[in-house]
Structures are given as structure tokens and as C-alpha cells.
Design a protein around this motif. Structure first.
Motif: not given
Length: 234
Positions: A78-106
Motif C-alpha cells: 500500500d505504500w508503493q502503488l504501481p499507479v501513474a502519478s496524477h491519474s486517479v480521480d478518487a482514492v478510498l482508504l477503508p481502515h487501510t491506514l490503521e493496517r499499514s506498516s507505512e501510513p505516512h508513505q501511504l
């Protein structure tokens, strides 16, 4: 490390998990319906793959997770997304920060992949709620796989530093939901009455003023006086 008594998917199918999912489905419905454009990306699986993204108005939707599951579109940290920059209109994080080892980088990755004016929708647990206290008493085993809780205020500070403006806030999953109206009315005054919160943040758009080329000749400003001619000099 805490020992989880059950897997997250099993807990989400339990009576408590189903009540939580129902509350989150209601609170996220309107923010997701307001999402338009081409791409919506959900980072982190939470319940059924289409439980949230199916409500969005984007042309394409995908779920990214670290483990394979039905409906997951692709696998990635989750902290290293294979997605192009400036290409997504919306991002949803359903409790993803609370389960991430790198919340700031996410969060930095979310800022990177979002277009200007794109929306970040975050679901989180209130650490000061009855639910948060129960998590401490069970040593992190309720809900399972939730490693760390972040308060709404703390998340707001992070988002402000990362070029976001919080535009929507909602709270859900109240304590004493099955109690009488008098108990619920008194409980609403407590800071820990609601177990969950939703934040919608918009990525800021910075206007860029184009610079005039240095070699571009400035326009002549009319003064109302005619330039002298050869005849007038004689």
C-alpha cells in the motif's frame, strides 16, 4: 505482537462486524456517489470487493490489496502503488491506514496518484471511543489486524501537510446503539460516543501563471500622441 483470535474476513461476517459494515455503507454512500471521472482506486480490501466502489460514479473502479481475494484487481504494497502519478480521480482508504506498516508513505502515495482536485475518502476508528477502549482491553484483537488507531485530529494535521483540504466529516457506529433514547441522548455528548469517522479531503490545485518569454517585445502603449515623421522634423 497481538494474537488475533480470527481472521478479519471472519470478524466482518460476525454480528458486530456486520453492524459496522452496514453503518459504513450508509455513511460512505453519499461521498462515493459524488465521485465522478474516470478512475476510483480502493487501497486495501475491507469486506466484499464491490461493497464500496460499486457506489461510485466513475467509469472504472479497482481494488488494490496486498493479498489475493475475490474482486481484488491487482496486488501491491500500500505504500508503493504501481499507479501513474496524477491519474486517479478518487482514492478510498477503508481502515487501510490503521493496517499499514507505512501510513505516512501511504498518504504520500495517495497525494501522488490523485489528480488536482481529486478526492481522498478515509474511514477510521476513533481511538477514544468505546470501541477503541475495547481494542486496548483485548490487546488489539478487536477488530483483528488493526495495528494502530489514529484520531481524526491527527489525520487532519497529516492531510494539511500533504496538500489536502478536508471538506467533509461524518461520524458513525455509536455506542449504546441498542439502548434507550435517554441513554443515547446523553451519550452523544461524550467525545467517544461514535466509534468511527469518515473524512473527505480534496487535493489542492495550485494555479500556474505562465511567464512571458524574455525575448518577447512588450506591446506599445498608446499615448495619444503621434510619433514624429521626417516631414514634421523639417
Amino acid at each position: 505482537m497481538p494474537i488475533y483470535p480470527m481472521e478479519l474476513d471472519d470478524w466482518l461476517e460476525s454480528p458486530a462486524g456486520q453492524r459496522l459494515r452496514q453503518a459504513e455503507h450508509v455513511v460512505a454512500a453519499e461521498p462515493l456517489r459524488r465521485v465522478f471521472g474516470c478512475q476510483l482506486l480502493q487501497v486495501g480490501a475491507w469486506g466484499r470487493a464491490d461493497e464500496f466502489i460499486g457506489m461510485a460514479g466513475t467509469a472504472r473502479r479497482a481494488v488494490c490489496a496486498e493479498q489475493p481475494a475475490p474482486g481484488v484487481g491487482f496486488l501491491a504494497e500500500d505504500w508503493q502503488l504501481p499507479v501513474a502519478s496524477h491519474s486517479v480521480d478518487a482514492v478510498l482508504l477503508p481502515h487501510t491506514l490503521e493496517r499499514s506498516s507505512e501510513p505516512h508513505q501511504l498518504l504520500r502515495e495517495c497525494e501522488r496518484v490523485l489528480t488536482g482536485g481529486g478526492r481522498l475518502i478515509v474511514l477510521g476508528f476513533n481511538p477514544w471511543s468505546v470501541l477503541g477502549m475495547r481494542r486496548l482491553l483485548t490487546r488489539g484483537a478487536w477488530p483483528p489486524t488493526i495495528d494502530q488507531l489514529y484520531s481524526e485530529r491527527r489525520l487532519r494535521d497529516w492531510l494539511s501537510l500533504l496538500n489536502f483540504d478536508v471538506t467533509t466529516r461524518a461520524r458513525y457506529f455509536p455506542a449504546f446503539a441498542e439502548s434507550g433514547e435517554r441513554v443515547r441522548h446523553r451519550g452523544r455528548r461524550l467525545p467517544g460516543y461514535y466509534g468511527g469517522y469518515l473524512l473527505v479531503a480534496i487535493k489542492r490545485v495550485h494555479a500556474v501563471t505562465p511567464l512571458r518569454r524574455l525575448w518577447q517585445r512588450p506591446e506599445r502603449i498608446p499615448t495619444g500622441l503621434a510619433e514624429p515623421t521626417t516631414r514634421s522634423r523639417l
